[in-house]
Write a protein that holds these residues in place. Structure first.
Motif, short mmCIF file in Angstrom:
data_model
loop_
_atom_site.label_atom_id
_atom_site.label_comp_id
_atom_site.label_asym_id
_atom_site.label_seq_id
_atom_site.Cartn_x
_atom_site.Cartn_y
_atom_site.Cartn_z
N THR A 1 0.85 -1.20 0.00
CA THR A 1 0.00 0.00 0.00
C THR A 1 0.88 1.25 0.00
OG1 THR A 1 -1.65 -1.18 1.32
CG2 THR A 1 -1.88 1.21 1.21
N LEU A 2 0.38 2.30 -0.64
CA LEU A 2 1.02 3.60 -0.56
C LEU A 2 0.06 4.54 0.16
CD1 LEU A 2 3.22 5.68 -1.31
CD2 LEU A 2 2.00 6.05 -3.47
N VAL A 3 0.58 5.23 1.20
CA VAL A 3 -0.24 6.13 2.01
C VAL A 3 0.06 7.57 1.59
CG1 VAL A 3 -0.82 6.88 4.34
CG2 VAL A 3 -0.24 4.49 3.92
N LEU A 4 -1.00 8.33 1.24
CA LEU A 4 -0.86 9.73 0.83
C LEU A 4 -1.61 10.62 1.82
CD1 LEU A 4 -1.67 9.30 -2.97
CD2 LEU A 4 0.59 9.26 -1.92
N ASP A 5 -1.25 11.92 1.81
CA ASP A 5 -1.99 12.83 2.69
C ASP A 5 -3.35 13.18 2.13
OD1 ASP A 5 -1.05 16.17 1.74
OD2 ASP A 5 -0.93 14.34 0.57
N GLU B 1 -5.50 7.16 2.44
CA GLU B 1 -5.37 8.57 2.79
C GLU B 1 -5.22 8.72 4.30
OE1 GLU B 1 -8.46 12.17 2.83
OE2 GLU B 1 -7.89 11.59 0.79
N VAL B 2 -4.10 9.30 4.74
CA VAL B 2 -3.86 9.60 6.15
C VAL B 2 -3.28 11.01 6.23
CG1 VAL B 2 -2.59 9.01 8.24
CG2 VAL B 2 -3.45 7.18 6.76
N LYS B 3 -4.01 11.93 6.88
CA LYS B 3 -3.55 13.30 7.01
C LYS B 3 -2.31 13.36 7.91
CE LYS B 3 -7.17 14.96 4.79
NZ LYS B 3 -7.02 15.49 3.42
N PRO B 4 -1.44 14.35 7.71
CA PRO B 4 -0.25 14.47 8.57
C PRO B 4 -0.60 14.55 10.05
CG PRO B 4 -0.01 15.85 6.63
CD PRO B 4 -1.41 15.31 6.58
N VAL B 5 -1.72 15.22 10.39
CA VAL B 5 -2.07 15.33 11.82
C VAL B 5 -2.52 13.98 12.39
CG1 VAL B 5 -2.70 17.75 11.64
CG2 VAL B 5 -4.43 16.00 11.16
N GLU B 6 -2.90 13.03 11.50
CA GLU B 6 -3.34 11.72 11.97
C GLU B 6 -2.22 10.69 11.95
OE1 GLU B 6 -7.79 12.24 9.90
OE2 GLU B 6 -6.23 11.04 8.95
N LEU B 7 -1.03 11.14 11.56
CA LEU B 7 0.06 10.20 11.31
C LEU B 7 0.51 9.49 12.58
CD1 LEU B 7 1.44 9.26 8.83
CD2 LEU B 7 3.13 11.06 9.06
N ALA B 8 0.60 10.22 13.70
CA ALA B 8 1.07 9.62 14.95
C ALA B 8 0.15 8.47 15.38
CB ALA B 8 1.16 10.68 16.04
N ASP B 9 -1.15 8.71 15.31
CA ASP B 9 -2.09 7.65 15.68
C ASP B 9 -1.99 6.47 14.72
OD1 ASP B 9 -3.01 9.20 17.76
OD2 ASP B 9 -4.67 10.07 16.60
N GLU C 1 11.79 19.68 5.05
CA GLU C 1 12.03 19.53 6.49
C GLU C 1 12.39 18.12 6.93
OE1 GLU C 1 10.01 23.12 5.63
OE2 GLU C 1 9.20 21.10 5.34
N GLY C 2 12.19 17.15 6.08
CA GLY C 2 12.45 15.77 6.48
C GLY C 2 11.36 15.27 7.41
N ILE C 3 11.74 14.41 8.35
CA ILE C 3 10.77 13.83 9.28
C ILE C 3 10.66 14.73 10.50
CG2 ILE C 3 10.26 11.84 10.74
CD1 ILE C 3 11.82 10.17 8.68
N PRO C 4 9.44 15.11 10.88
CA PRO C 4 9.28 15.99 12.06
C PRO C 4 9.87 15.35 13.32
CG PRO C 4 7.22 15.78 10.84
CD PRO C 4 8.15 14.79 10.26
N ALA C 5 10.35 16.22 14.21
CA ALA C 5 10.99 15.73 15.42
C ALA C 5 10.04 14.92 16.29
CB ALA C 5 11.54 16.92 16.22
N ASN C 6 8.77 15.24 16.23
CA ASN C 6 7.82 14.53 17.11
C ASN C 6 7.55 13.10 16.65
OD1 ASN C 6 6.36 15.46 14.81
ND2 ASN C 6 4.45 15.12 15.90
N LEU C 7 8.04 12.75 15.50
CA LEU C 7 7.82 11.39 15.02
C LEU C 7 9.08 10.53 15.11
CD1 LEU C 7 5.63 12.01 11.82
CD2 LEU C 7 4.87 11.33 14.09
N LEU C 8 10.22 11.19 15.36
CA LEU C 8 11.47 10.44 15.34
C LEU C 8 11.49 9.33 16.38
CD1 LEU C 8 14.14 13.24 14.74
CD2 LEU C 8 13.47 11.43 13.17
N GLN C 9 10.95 9.61 17.55
CA GLN C 9 11.01 8.62 18.62
C GLN C 9 10.13 7.40 18.34
OE1 GLN C 9 9.68 11.60 18.89
NE2 GLN C 9 7.65 11.48 19.85
N MET C 10 9.26 7.48 17.33
CA MET C 10 8.38 6.36 17.03
C MET C 10 9.06 5.31 16.17
SD MET C 10 4.66 8.08 16.50
CE MET C 10 3.92 6.49 16.81
N PHE C 11 10.25 5.64 15.65
CA PHE C 11 10.94 4.69 14.78
C PHE C 11 11.47 3.52 15.57
CE2 PHE C 11 10.08 7.19 11.44
CZ PHE C 11 10.88 8.28 11.17
N ASP C 12 11.35 2.35 14.98
CA ASP C 12 12.05 1.18 15.53
C ASP C 12 13.50 1.18 15.06
OD1 ASP C 12 9.00 -0.43 14.87
OD2 ASP C 12 9.81 -0.08 16.88
#
Length: 1622
Positions: free
Chosen positions: A1487-1491, A1516-1524, A1566-1577
């Motif tokens: 699957t490819l996920v787009l905003d 479709e996943v909005k950037p604000v919904e990405l963390a969830d 900007e690359g990957i936002p700082a608030n998402l970096l910690q979610m990486f395995d």
């Protein structure tokens, strides 16, 4: 560097021996590459010294150096190469050492004696020649090493022609036997080296040797592997084989020595096989060779072949004077073949016009020049390539293109194509998916390809030279036997054959081939389709058989393979055609040569009557009896003769009735004579009596048995009446014989089959004279009582310690006899007051005889036969032994017969009077327990009598033995489920089970009376519905039974029984919305079955009535018969309406977005169709309670078809109950943000205000109210809302009329505003598509031709509306389906068919659809170079795969998918997203996920994605919904991977991707936002060498996606490919 050092050393007159000693190595060691290279440089440096004659070296010294060089070869190089071979490795060390050692050999050999190269080559060649064996053993080299050594030696072997040829021969042998990985090395290293070292005539002779060898190999073994390797070899050598030839200046013979592969037919066959090869690389190589040949021909400018030839198999020609035509042809041909490598039909379709160009060029050329420059076989390659495509749509396109090929009307082309038609074309026709419906076809239409196939077959056989037609047809029929054909392709091919023009094409071989098709190919097909195919094949045989080449015996033997219950039964159209055919050709059939006839009498013609009379005498001519029991004769002989007799008599139907009787009597005279003596002649051979009874039975079974009392002159079957009269005279001797035999004479195992025959004949005789009192009374008062008493006596005899055959067989025959009598009584053939009934009561006592108290249950139920022990004195011991092996079946039939008796007795007599009343319940309980035990003991196909017994017993035990009843019902259901794959036994068992489990007494159960059993029944009903999703017709059986129970059509309704409907209302609710979602292949079978049914009498088969729409039509017919004045009916209607509204509301409130023709859409549509049907039956008070639900449904987001139904519902409610108009006005006051475009539904209702307003009290007030409301929406920001409002305004304002002009009710003040709005609407032509939409919405059926009251009919709701609102055609229920039920209740206010034709004449369409007029103007075949934009095409114009979800589309092409999830929600540039989409699809991401999915319609996205979005699931996943979203995926086991350089990043080349990987890509800037970096395995970085800091995000993603694919999917596909083919 080595050369400089060596020259420096050698220039100082060194000690050569010392240098040799220091540079060489021990023969057992493995020197480093540098040491070998140093020695090579040293010896190479010695070359000039040894070559100089004036050096200071003495002859002895020279000799010493030469010997040492020779020694290097034998003691250094070859041992090292042997050791490398022994390692069998392909690592870097082996490769480097092999190259260095071979380089050393190539340097040494020229400095040695002239004989040394030959000696070395001879020592190496055995390793090359034994390439198929293991290279173990001292001195042996591996094939790879040996080829390298020989390549090094070849330049030194140029003088030794014999040795060169040996090396060449070994190389060619290696190409044929080596593994694929080594073949290319042999060709490149050895063959090319040999060719590069040769020139002139020798080069030509070697090339000819190679070409001849490859061509010879391919001609003897043209397999895929051989083609692949020959193409590899020829392509590698193409620069040598296909170079321009020198033009001879004189008549020298040099030209005759030139080699030209273009003159070799076998070379072109290799190329053609390559063009259709399954391997894409081989296809590419073949096309490369073809292009080179064309380029060479054009460059040379010479005729090819040089001299005219009359051979038909010259595949390639060139003429300089036709250079332009030939070049264009081959350019087009290459373009077509290259484009066919694509998998998507919309890419290939534009070049298919080039095929037409090729064909036309070929035809014009052959007609103009008289010679064929373009051999038809090249066109066949194109078709074969399409037929072998992985894409079914492309395959179908190829088949359709060939079917429409006009050139086949020319005899020469038809003949050229004939073997292709019989071979590859027939192979591809066996593909079922070709016969799917085309866009625009309705259910029940003949598939497009089926219709084209009929026309094609007729055209092709008509065009084929007459002398070739019979052979061609025979080969085609034989192809049907060569492999398993599915039902659908065989049906349509049979139909096409039946349409061929009559002609003598089939002889005895053809009939034999057709018989094989009937006997084996069709054996597993669905009954309906098999019967239709049989009809078509029989029609083909009638039209195409050469009667002078077949005998009547051949014909009637052939007819035995047509089943009477499927195709060839009396009275059908095909039977009458057969009679006419026999009559027309009588006397023309080939005469038979009878045994012992040597007088030439065979030349006498034979009529059908003579044949039947002769066969009758032969049939009854049997050898004298041996005194031993014999096996029953084969019944197929009786079947063949019975059918011949009936056909013979039916041929002469125009005879007077008296003559029919005399004709029949003359034909049956030998049979009647035998039957008259059957009971009195004790010397009559048993075989003769058996055969005569078999024939009588088949005559009645095949002919039917109408009553002797005619109902009407036109209904009388005079043939069968005459036959009944003839047999009627012999009833007594036949009955006496059978009864004598049944009463103790049957004592051997063979007699099991004989007893079955006797009982079948006896049953037929009883039915025959049931209307004749004297015979009827005799058998009832004498014969049957005697048979019952004897049978009871046999059953009551004590069991033997060692059971004998005679004893056990007598018990089996006795029980079968009793079952037959019970069956006849149950059919009401026997009077219930006769002596037979009295005798049967004693049988009832026998079964319910209580056993001793130590045993539980009833002693004589489930009695079992014991397997007998046989002695050695039995006749035909081998066959008897085989019968004993089948004893289990005999024992099962014995138990089945018990339950036939029991099921009749319990209904006729109940519990015997001998059982005390107090024990009745216990006896019934014991009987039910025995029946449950019988279900476990009996084979599944024999349980029907047990179910019939349970049907009577269960209602009597419901309240006392609930647990046992639950067990009985549950066990029965499990048994029926187990039969679901056995169609022959499943349907009777299902009907028997439903009659038992859903008996009216069981349906009446409540939660208080029997909660457990009621719960079990409800669960079974649910499971029945689930089973019906995969097995069409199951739910229909249940529903028909329940509806008939609740509301019988043949008698009045019982309120007590009807009240049980409330316990099972879910059955009705589910039926209202029922419609299984079939797979595409299942839907095809359904469509073809409907097509066959609609053929009517053309196919002599009856429908099994398993239409998947039957449950809906059945329940709608049930609802139509409900009486709203009946309180129970009224309650049912209202509960059903509420349940349906809940279903609709549940779908509307679910978060799942539903699409057109999805299951949710279909369910909602069915809900509102049912509600519309029920509306006239609803109470006014109830309508008031549900009105708000209707309005709520209107505000939901609905598909067009649902929207129209809801609007219609609102209009009808307002017409019938006008006081609800205020509630309707209140609906417009809702929050505008919530209503959005749903307000269009309510505006649509106002468009029909003209039919509402007549029933309103204050018309002018409501008119003003309507205008006020509509005007508010005319200025809405949404274009669709404004459009609906303007249309409503126009219609409502037209109602105002004169009062508006006069200013009545305040309307005059609005006049100016309204007119301005309407003028603006009419003047929309300057605003793009607005004018088109304004015109279309006014012409739309719902606002134009449709009238809510006039068109209120079943046809409109269930057929017209779905068709006009573009519902899938399997949702259209035609009126004839309701008419077929006979129980549908229509009324004048709600007719079945719409009396007004206006709607039915319209075409489907919606006003919002795109303008297709412009698209239709575009020529179908666009320019090839034009970019294809499939996203601009309607989905119906796409290939069928595009109508599937992306995963299904990809699966149809055999594409692999991984579990990689690519998240691109942070990327915002359409170009990057388009390229990324393309990359993900190519490498199989899941699957490819787009905003936002809006990117897909962006032209920049599309320019890079090139339609890949059609084959890849998008989310479709909005950037604000990405963390969830990431959290959810983590919980599902995904490893979250980011592309980022961090302190703990892992290098891409070291990281092992888990299978479930989620790849998160950063934003371009900007690359990957700082608030998402910690979610990486894990973070992965790409190693970089350059100065630029980062890669483009699409490029970075592509690298990671490929690495994932390399690690996972490629290994998976390799494993698949490595599996051996079956």
């Amino acid at each position: 560097m080595y050369s400089v050092l060596i020259n420096a050393v050698l220039s100082s007159s060194p000690d050569y021996d010392l240098l040799f000693q220091s540079l060489t190595w021990h023969s057992d060691s493995w020197p480093g590459t540098e040491r070998v290279e140093a020695l090579t440089a040293f010896i190479e440096g010695l070359g000039p010294i040894l070559a100089e004659s004036d050096t200071t070296l003495s002859a002895a010294k020279r000799r010493s150096i030469t010997d040492q060089i020779d020694s290097v070869i034998w003691t250094q190089c070859l041992p090292l190469l042997s050791r490398i071979s022994a390692e069998a490795g392909v690592g870097m060390r082996c490769r480097e050492s092999t190259a260095a050692a071979c380089r050393l050999v190539s340097v040494c050999v020229p400095l040695c004696d002239a004989a040394v190269p030959g000696r070395v080559a001879r020592s190496v060649l055995p390793s090359l020649q034994q390439c198929g064996e293991d290279a173990a053993g001292p001195g042996r080299l591996s094939v790879e090493v040996a080829s390298e050594v020989m390549a090094a030696l070849v330049p030194s072997l140029s003088a030794d022609e014999q040795l060169t040829l040996s090396a060449l021969s070994s190389a060619l042998s290696c190409i044929k036997t080596l593994p694929d990985a080594l073949v290319s090395k042999i060709i490149v290293r050895l063959l090319l080296t040999v060719l590069n070292c040769c020139s002139g005539p020798r080069l030509t002779s070697i090339l000819r040797l190679i070409l001849d060898d490859m061509c010879s190999w391919h001609s003897t073994d043209p397999t895929h592997v051989v083609t692949e390797r020959t193409l590899l070899c020829l392509t590698a050598l193409s620069d040598h084989l296909l170079k321009p030839h020198s033009i001879p200046s004189s008549s020298s013979s040099s030209s005759s020595c030139e080699l030209d592969p273009r003159l070799s037919v076998q070379f072109w066959r290799i190329v053609q096989d390559g063009l259709t090869h399954r391997d894409s690389v081989s296809r590419k190589r073949a096309l490369y060779l073809l292009k080179m040949c064309v380029a060479l021909s054009e460059e040379e400018g010479l005729d090819c072949p040089p001299s005219p030839s009359e051979e038909d198999d010259i595949l390639f020609k060139w003429a300089p004077n036709r250079r332009k035509l030939l070049r264009e042809f081959w350019e087009d041909y290459a373009l077509v073949m290259e484009t066919l490598e694509e998998n998507q039909i919309h890419v290939v379709r534009p070049v298919l016009n080039r095929i037409d160009t090729l064909i036309q060029t070929t035809v014009n050329d052959s007609q103009a020049s008289g010679q064929v420059f373009f051999h038809p076989s090249w066109l066949l390659c194109v078709y074969q390539r399409m037929f072998h495509s992985e894409n079914k749509s492309l395959m179908r396109e190829g088949v359709c293109h060939l079917l429409e090929l006009q050139v086949l009307q020319q005899p020469a082309f038809a003949l050229a194509f004939s073997q292709f038609i019989v071979g590859p074309f027939m192979d591809v026709l066996s593909e079922t998916s070709l016969f799917y419906k085309s866009a625009g076809q309705s259910v029940g239409d003949c598939p497009e390809l089926g219709a084209k196939l009929q026309v094609f077959m007729t055209t092709f056989f008509t065009s084929l030279p007459s002398e070739h037609r019979d052979r061609m047809l025979l080969q085609m029929i034989q192809q049907l036997c060569s492999k398993h054909w599915c039902a659908v392709p065989l049906l349509f091919l049979s139909q096409a054959l039946s349409k061929l023009p009559p002609g003598p094409l089939l002889g005895i071989e053809g009939l034999t081939a057709l018989r094989e098709v009937l006997r084996s190919t069709m054996i597993t097909h669905q009954v309906l389709l098999r019967g239709a195919a049989q009809c078509f094949l029989l029609k083909s045989a009638l039209c195409l058989t050469e009667v002078s080449a077949v005998t009547l015996d051949d014909v009637f033997s052939f007819l035995t393979h047509f089943r009477a219950d499927e195709s060839l039964s009396r009275g059908t159209q095909i039977w009458n055609q057969l009679c006419s055919w026999l009559l027309d050709n009588e006397g023309s059939f080939k005469p038979r040569i009878m045994d012992g006839d040597f007088t030439g009498a065979a030349t006498k013609t034979e009529t059908v009557r003579c044949y039947v009379q002769s066969e009758m005498h032969t049939y009854l001519r049997v050898p004298a009896s041996t005194g031993h029991s014999e096996r029953l004769p084969d019944s197929r002989e009786a079947d063949k003769l019975a059918r011949a007799i009936l056909l013979c008599v039916d041929m002469e139907q125009d005879q007077p009735r008296a003559e029919i009787g005399s004709t029949l009597e003359s034909l049956l005279s030998p049979l009647l004579d035998t039957l008259s003596r059957v009971s009195t002649n004790i010397y009559l051979p048993q075989r003769k009596s058996d055969k005569s009874l078999q024939l009588v039975l088949r005559l009645f079974q095949l002919g039917g048995t109408p009553s002797c009392e005619p109902v009407g002159e036109e209904q009388v079957d005079h043939v069968m009446v005459a036959m009944e009269r003839l047999i009627f005279k012999l009833v007594d001797p036949i009955q006496e014989f059978i009864l004598r035999r049944l009463l103790g004479e049957l004592q051997e195992l063979f007699d099991v089959e004989r007893a079955e025959l006797y009982l079948c004949v006896l049953r037929q005789m009883v039915v025959l004279y049931s209307s004749t009192p004297q015979h009827h009374s005799k058998i009832q008062q004498t014969y049957f009582p005697k048979l019952i008493k004897y049978s009871l006596k046999v059953l009551q005899e004590p069991a033997q310690q060692i059971p004998s055959v005679a004893n056990q067989l007598a018990r089996a025959v006795a029980m079968a006899s009793l079952a037959t009598v019970c069956g006849l009584v149950e059919q009401e053939v026997i009077d219930m007051q006769s002596e037979t009934i009295s005798a049967l009561k004693s049988l009832n006592d026998y079964f319910y005889d209580l056993v001793t108290s130590s045993c539980q249950g009833l002693g004589n139920l489930n009695k079992r036969l014991q397997k007998p022990q046989t002695g050695d004195g039995l006749s035909d011991a081998g066959v008897q032994g085989r019968l004993l092996q089948d004893w289990g079946r005999i024992a099962a039939n014995f138990m089945r017969d018990q339950w036939i008796c029991l099921s009749f007795l319990i209904k006729a007599f109940g519990i015997p009077e001998s059982v005390e009343i107090s024990n009745n319940s216990e006896t019934l309980k014991a009987a039910l327990s025995c029946s449950v035990e019988a279900l476990a003991l009996l084979p599944s196909d024999l349980v029907l009598p047990v179910l019939a017994f349970m049907e009577t017993v269960l209602p009597q035990l419901l309240l006392h033995e609930e647990a046992m009843c639950v067990e009985a019902v549950t066990l029965s259901w499990e048994l029926v489920q187990g039969l679901s794959t056995n169609a022959h036994d499943f349907w009777p068992a299902l009907k028997g089970f439903i009659s038992m489990a859903f008996h009216r007494k069981l349906l009446e159960l409540t939660d208080t009376s029997a909660p457990t059993l009621l719960g079990a029944l409800k669960q079974i009903a649910v499971e029945l519905m689930e089973l019906s999703q995969s097995k069409s017709g199951v739910f229909g059986v249940l529903l028909q039974h329940c509806c008939q129970t609740w509301l019988p059509t043949d008698r009045g309704s019982d309120d007590t029984v009807f009240s049980s409907v409330f316990s099972h209302i879910n059955i009705l609710t589910e039926a209202c919305v029922y419609g299984p979602v079939f797979r595409r292949d299942q839907r095809l079978i359904q469509d073809v079955q409907i097509y066959v049914e609609r053929l009517g009498e053309g196919c002599a088969v009856t429908s099994d009535n398993r239409d998947d729409q039957l449950p809906r039509t059945c329940v709608l017919a049930f609802l139509s018969r409900l009486d709203s004045s009946n309180l129970q009916h009224e309650r049912l209607i209202e509960e059903l309406v509420m349940d349906l509204l809940k279903k609709d509301n549940a779908i509307s409130k679910s978060k799942v977005r539903y699409y057109s023709n999805s299951l949710q859409h279909r369910v909602k549509n069915r809900v509102w169709q049912t509600l519309l049907l029920l509306l006239p039956k609803l109470r006014e008070e109830f309508v008031a309670t549900v009105l708000n639900c209707v309005f709520e449904a209107g505000f939901c987001s609905n598909q067009a078809s649902v929207k129209y139904l809801i609007e219609w519902m609102m209009i009808l409610i307002l017409i019938h109950y006008p006081h609800h108009i205020e509630s309707f006005w209140a609906s417009f006051n809702r929050d505008h943000e919530k209503t959005k475009t749903s307000i269009c539904t309510f505006l649509s209702v106002l468009v029909h205000f003209n039919v509402i307003i007549p029933n309103l009290k204050d018309k002018e007030v409501h008119l003003r109210k309507a205008l006020d409301i509509i005007l508010q929406w005319c200025f809405n920001h949404n274009f669709s809302v404004r459009l609906y409002a303007l249309l409503a305004l126009k219609r409502v304002w037209s109602l105002a009329g004169v009062p508006a002009e006069e200013g009545s009710a305040g309307l005059g003040g609005l006049s100016t505003v309204i007119k301005a709005c309407l003028n603006q609407a009419e003047a929309m032509q300057s605003t793009g598509n607005a004018n088109k939409n304004w015109t279309r919405i006014q012409e739309h059926f719902f606002f134009g031709a449709f009238h809510p009251m006039r068109d209120y009919s079943v046809e409109t709701i269930f057929y017209t509306f779905p068709s006009l609102s573009e519902m899938a055609d399997d949702e259209w229920i035609a009126p004839w389906k309701f008419e077929k039920l006979l129980c549908f209740s229509e009324s004048p206010s709600f007719p079945l068919r719409n009396p007004a034709p206006d709607l039915s004449q319209l075409q489907p369409g919606d006003w919002i659809q795109q303008d297709k007029g412009e698209q239709n103007k575009e020529e179908r075949w666009a320019e090839v170079q034009k970019k294809i934009t499939p996203w601009r095409l309607g989905i119906q114009e796409q290939e069928p795969e595009l109508q599937l979800v992306p995963h299904q589309r990809a699966a149809r092409l055999g594409k692999l998918h991984g579990a990689l999830l690519v998240v691109a929600s942070l990327i915002d540039k359409p170009t990057n997203l388009g390229g990324l989409c393309r990359t993900c699809e190519i490498f199989g991401a899941s699957t490819l996920v787009l905003d936002s999915l809006r990117h897909v319609s962006d032209k920049h996205f599309q320019s890079l994605s090139v339609s890949s979005e059609l084959w890849l699931p998008l989310l479709e996943v909005k950037p604000v919904e990405l963390a969830d979203f990431l959290q959810v995926k983590k919980s599902e086991g995904y490893c979250i991977v980011g592309v980022e350089q961090t302190a703990n990043s892992q290098s891409l080349q070291d990281f092992q991707f888990p299978e479930k990987t989620l790849l998160l890509l950063g934003n371009e800037r900007e690359g990957i936002p700082a608030n998402l970096l910690q979610m990486f395995d894990v973070c992965v970085e790409i190693p970089q060498q350059g100065v630029t800091r980062s890669l483009n995000v699409h490029v970075s993603a592509a690298l990671l996606i490929w690495e994932y694919t390399r690690q996972h999917l490629t290994s998976g596909s390799a494993e698949v490919d490595s599996k051996p083919e079956n």
